[in-house]
Design an enzyme around this catalytic site. Structure first.
Site, mmCIF file in Angstrom:
data_model
loop_
_atom_site.group_PDB
_atom_site.id
_atom_site.type_symbol
_atom_site.label_atom_id
_atom_site.label_comp_id
_atom_site.label_asym_id
_atom_site.label_seq_id
_atom_site.Cartn_x
_atom_site.Cartn_y
_atom_site.Cartn_z
ATOM 1 N N SER A 226 -14.766 -8.009 33.664
ATOM 2 C CA SER A 226 -13.837 -7.139 34.417
ATOM 3 C C SER A 226 -14.502 -5.988 34.947
ATOM 4 O O SER A 226 -13.999 -5.266 35.999
ATOM 5 C CB SER A 226 -12.788 -6.868 33.714
ATOM 6 O OG SER A 226 -12.093 -7.783 33.075
ATOM 7 N N SER A 227 -15.781 -5.704 34.685
ATOM 8 C CA SER A 227 -16.335 -4.560 35.337
ATOM 9 C C SER A 227 -16.454 -4.798 36.855
ATOM 10 O O SER A 227 -16.718 -3.870 37.778
ATOM 11 C CB SER A 227 -18.075 -4.175 34.788
ATOM 12 O OG SER A 227 -17.786 -3.830 33.847
#
Length: 730
Positions: free
Chosen positions: A392-393
Site C-alpha cells: 500500500s505504500s
C-alpha cells in the site's frame, strides 16, 4: 776590397725566430684542421649509415607507472576509503630481453625473497619444465620436430602435442626451490615489455626489501618501490557500495578489457571493478608517473628520465553522512532483532534508504540479509539492485494517476465496502473487511483503503464499479495510464542513481489480466526497489519534482596533504520530471500522508505520532510467498518535517509472518528522524554558543571601556564640583 757583411741586430734575430715559430704553429693548426675535416668526412660518408642504424636501434619509450587512487570521503570530510602504502618489488622486462635472461634474474632473485607458490598453475609448471629441460623436451618431440621442419604440422600443433606429452609425474618433481623461481618467473613474464610487473607486494619484509635493494646492480630490470592497498577506516560500513579495485596481478578484468582499453588504459592497470570504484574510476585513478626510457640496440635500458611525477587520483566526496549511516545501521540491526523476537523468524531482508528530498543527496543506505539463525550479512547494494512487492505504500502514486486522468477529483468520497465481481471474485480493504464506510481520498491514505484504489483504477479504465460487474477484459490502455502516473513519481523506472547494476523492478505485461491491474493499484503486482520508494516519497514531499538521487557529491582536486583540494566538479541532483498534477492534488496526497502518521486511525500512528519534528508518510503490506508459505512484506515511507522536508526515507522488510499480530517496523524510521533532527538542533545550538563566546570578549572589552569612561567622567565631575565649591567659598 771585399765589402764587409752587415751583421743582423738582436731584434732582427728575435723577429725571425718568432716568425719561424708562428709558421710552425700555423702549420700544426692547419694540419689538425685538415685531419678533423677528413675525419668528419669519413664519419659522414664512410660511417654515416652505421651511426644512422645505431640511432634507429636506440628508442625513446614513454612508459606509465601507476600511482595511488583518490580518497573517498563523506559529506563532512571524514575519510571513508584511503590508501595504505606497502613495500613492493617490481620487474621491467626489456624489449629484447630473452627468456633465458629473465630466468637467470628469477634464479638470482629467488635467493633474496620468499614467494607464495599457491597461484602456480599446471600450465606454468609445464612451461617452466620446458625451460629448464630443453634437451628432454626435444627428445620427446623427435618425430614431431621432423614433421614441423617439413611443414606437415604447424607450430601451434607442435606445441599442443608437447604439452600433452609432459606428464604430472614430471612436473611434480619440481623442487621447492624450482617453485620459488617459477613463482618469480611467471610474474616477470606476465606483462608486456617495458611495463613494470609486480613480483611481490604482500608481506615484503624489511630484510627482503634491503637485500634486493643492495643487489639491484646485479638484477637487471628489478626495482624496489612502494605499492598501495585500499584501506577502510570504518571497516565494513558501506564496503559493498565502495566496490573493489583489481590487483596488480589481475590488471584489467577480462569482462572489462574492451571498455578500459578503449579509454587508453594498459592491460596491467589497476582499475575499479564494481560500484563506486568502477563508477568513478576515471576520477579516482590518478595521473600516472611518466618515464622516458632509452634503450640500446639490444633492447637494454641505458637511460631513464622522469617526464612527469604523476599524482594520486582526485578525491570523491560523497553525499553520505557517515555518522547518520552508522546510527542507521545500528537502528536497523536493533529493529531486526526486535522483529525476530516477536515472531519474524523467516524475515530474510531488511533495508532502508535515507535521502534529502530536495536535491537527491543519499544520506544513508543500509541493508541486511538475515539467515534462519538470525545472523546478518551486509546487503547495502540490495537497496537498488533488488526489488520487492511493496504493498500500500504506492497508493499516493495511484491517487495522482487518478487525478491526472480525471478519474477522480480532490476530495471525492467513496463507500469502502467489499467489492463483489462476476464469477465470485471479491476484493476488500484490510481495515474494513465487512462494513460500509464513506471516506475521501485523504482518509483512503490514512486507512490504507484498498477499495478506494480499486474503484479509482476501474474509473481510470472507464468502467466504474457496480455490484457483480464483469471486469474489463482488455486493460492494456488503463494499465499504461496507471503505470505512467506511477512512473512520474519514480515507481517502475530507474532512479538514475550514480551506481551500476540498478534494477528497474519486475514489470509484467498488462493486457487481458484485469485482476493484476487492480493489484497494481495497491502495490501487489509490479515490484520496486527501496531506492525507487525513496525517490517516490521524496517526489511527494517536495511538491512533485522527481529528482535523480546521487551518492557522489563533489570531485576535489588531489592534494599532496591530507586536506581537501579545491572543488573540480559538483554533482547535483537533476530534476528528471515534474508530475503532471495540480498543486492542490499533490497537497491532498501530502495531507493523506500526514494523517497516516499523525491521526490515531492512521496506519503509521503507533511509530510516528511523536517524532521530534512532525512527519508524514505511508505504510504498506504486500502478500508474498516464501517456500510455498504465505508471508508479507512490510514497507514504510515518509519525510520530515511535514512542511519543507529535509529528510525522506524508505524501509522494506521481506517475508514477515502474516498478521495478526501486526509486527511494527516503523520504529526504525522514527529513530532515524529523531536522531537526525536532534543532532541538527544540537549542532545549531553549539554554533550559536560559539558565536556568543566569540562575541563575549568583545562585549567584555566594551563593558570595560564603558566603565573606564564612566569612571573618568565621575572623576571629572568630582573635580568640577570641588572647583565650584572653592569658587563659591571664595
Amino acid at each position: 776590397m771585399l765589402k764587409r757583411l752587415k751583421e743582423k741586430t738582436k731584434e732582427e734575430k728575435a723577429r725571425n725566430t718568432m716568425n719561424k715559430r708562428i709558421g710552425f704553429l700555423f702549420g700544426v693548426i692547419v694540419f689538425i684542421f685538415a685531419v678533423v675535416v677528413l675525419r668528419l668526412g669519413y664519419l659522414q660518408i664512410a660511417q654515416g649509415s652505421h651511426y644512422n642504424q645505431q640511432i634507429k636501434n636506440s628508442e625513446n619509450i614513454t612508459m606509465n607507472e601507476a600511482v595511488p587512487r583518490g580518497r573517498i570521503l563523506d559529506r563532512n570530510g571524514k575519510v571513508l576509503v584511503d590508501n595504505a602504502s606497502k613495500k613492493a618489488i617490481t620487474y621491467t622486462r626489456g624489449k629484447k630481453t630473452s627468456q633465458k635472461e629473465v630466468l637467470k634474474t628469477a634464479r638470482d632473485l629467488s635467493k633474496l625473497i620468499k614467494m607464495d607458490t599457491k597461484k602456480i598453475t599446471p600450465r606454468d609448471k609445464e612451461d617452466y619444465w620446458i625451460q629448464i629441460h630443453p634437451k628432454k623436451a626435444k627428445a620427446l618431440m623427435k618425430e614431431e620436430e621432423q614433421l614441423l621442419n617439413d611443414g606437415s604440422i604447424s607450430q601451434e600443433e607442435y606445441d599442443k602435442t608437447l604439452y600433452k606429452k609432459i606428464t604430472a609425474k614430471q612436473t611434480d618433481k619440481l623442487s621447492d626451490k624450482d617453485l620459488q623461481i617459477l613463482a618469480i618467473y611467471r610474474q616477470m613474464m606476465s606483462g608486456s615489455p617495458m611495463d613494470p610487473q609486480t613480483i611481490k607486494n604482500d608481506d615484503v619484509s624489511d630484510e627482503e626489501y634491503a637485500r634486493v635493494a643492495q643487489k639491484l646492480p646485479d638484477l637487471p630490470g628489478v626495482n624496489t618501490t612502494t605499492d598501495w592497498d585500499r584501506k577502510y577506516p570504518y571497516k565494513d560500513t558501506l564496503r559493498s557500495i565502495f566496490g573493489d579495485v583489481s590487483t596488480p596481478e589481475e590488471g584489467i578484468p577480462k569482462e572489462l578489457v574492451d571498455k578500459y582499453l578503449a579509454k587508453g588504459y594498459s592491460r596491467n592497470d589497476r582499475v575499479g571493478k564494481s560500484y563506486l570504484e568502477y563508477q568513478y574510476n576515471d576520477v579516482l585513478k590518478g595521473k600516472k608517473k611518466n618515464m622516458k626510457y632509452t634503450t640500446d640496440k639490444s633492447g637494454n635500458v641505458v637511460d631513464s628520465k622522469v617526464i612527469s611525477k604523476g599524482s594520486r587520483g582526485d578525491d570523491l566526496v560523497l553525499s553520505i553522512d557517515i555518522d547518520l549511516q552508522k546510527k542507521t545501521e545500528d537502528y536497523l540491526e536493533k529493529q531486526i532483532k526486535k522483529l525476530r523476537s516477536q515472531g519474524a523468524k523467516d524475515m530474510d531482508n531488511a533495508m532502508i534508504v535515507v535521502q534529502n528530498p530536495n536535491n537527491g543527496d543519499i544520506l544513508a543506505m543500509a541493508g541486511k540479509q538475515i539467515d534462519k539463525d538470525g545472523d546478518m550479512k551486509d546487503y547495502d547494494i540490495g537497496t537498488f539492485t533488488s526489488q520487492f512487492a511493496v504493498g500500500s505504500s504506492v497508493k499516493g502514486g495511484t491517487l495522482l494517476a487518478g487525478y491526472q486522468n480525471n478519474a477522480i477529483d480532490v476530495g471525492d468520497e467513496m463507500i469502502d465496502t467489499p467489492l463483489k465481481f462476476a464469477g465470485g471474485l471479491t476484493k476488500r480493504s484490510y481495515f474494513n473487511k465487512k462494513g460500509k464506510v464513506k471516506i475521501n481520498d485523504k482518509e483512503a491514505l490514512m486507512h490504507s483503503s484498498n477499495v478506494y484504489m480499486f474503484k479509482t483504477a476501474l474509473k481510470l479504465a472507464g468502467k466504474p464499479f457496480s455490484p457483480n460487474m464483469t471486469l474489463p477484459p482488455d486493460i492494456s490502455d488503463a494499465g499504461k495510464k496507471l503505470r505512467k502516473g506511477l512512473n512520474q513519481v519514480g515507481l517502475g523506472v530507474k532512479t538514475g542513481i550514480d551506481l551500476p547494476n540498478e534494477t528497474v523492478g519486475q514489470i509484467e505485461p498488462l493486457t487481458n489480466n484485469p485482476g493484476n491491474y487492480l493489484d497494481l493499484a495497491i502495490g501487489q503486482f509490479d515490484t520496486y526497489t527501496p531506492m525507487q520508494l525513496a525517490q517516490y516519497v521524496s517526489t511527494i514531499g517536495n511538491n512533485g519534482y522527481r529528482i535523480q538521487p546521487h551518492i557522489g557529491e563533489e570531485i576535489r582536486k588531489a592534494n599532496n596533504k591530507d586536506s581537501l583540494g579545491p572543488v573540480k566538479n559538483k554533482i547535483k541532483g537533476t530534476v528528471l520530471n515534474k508530475v503532471n498534477n495540480k498543486p492542490s492534488e499533490i497537497k491532498q496526497v501530502q495531507e493523506g500522508f500526514k494523517m497516516a502518521f499523525n491521526e490515531k486511525e492512521g496506519t503509521g500512528y503507533q511509530s510516528f505520532k511523536d517524532t521530534v519534528v512532525p512527519s508524514a508518510g505511508k505504510t504498506g503490506t504486500a502478500e508474498v510467498y516464501q517456500d510455498g508459505e504465505s508471508r508479507v512484506n512490510q514497507t514504510y515511507i515518509g519525510y520530515a518535517p511535514q512542511k519543507n522536508p529535509k529528510l525522506a526515507f524508505s524501509i522494506v522488510y521481506t517475508n514477515q509472518p502474516v498478521p495478526p499480530p501486526w509486527l511494527n517496523g516503523g520504529d526504525l524510521g522514527r529513530d532515524v528522524i529523531n536522531y537526525y533532527f536532534k543532532r541538527d538542533k544540537e549542532e545549531k545550538e553549539n554554533k550559536q554558543e560559539n558565536k556568543q563566546e566569540n562575541k563575549q570578549p568583545q562585549n567584555n572589552g566594551r563593558n570595560a571601556n564603558q566603565a573606564i569612561n564612566q569612571n573618568n567622567r565621575n572623576v571629572q565631575n568630582g573635580a568640577n564640583a570641588q572647583n565650584n565649591l572653592v569658587n563659591n567659598n571664595n
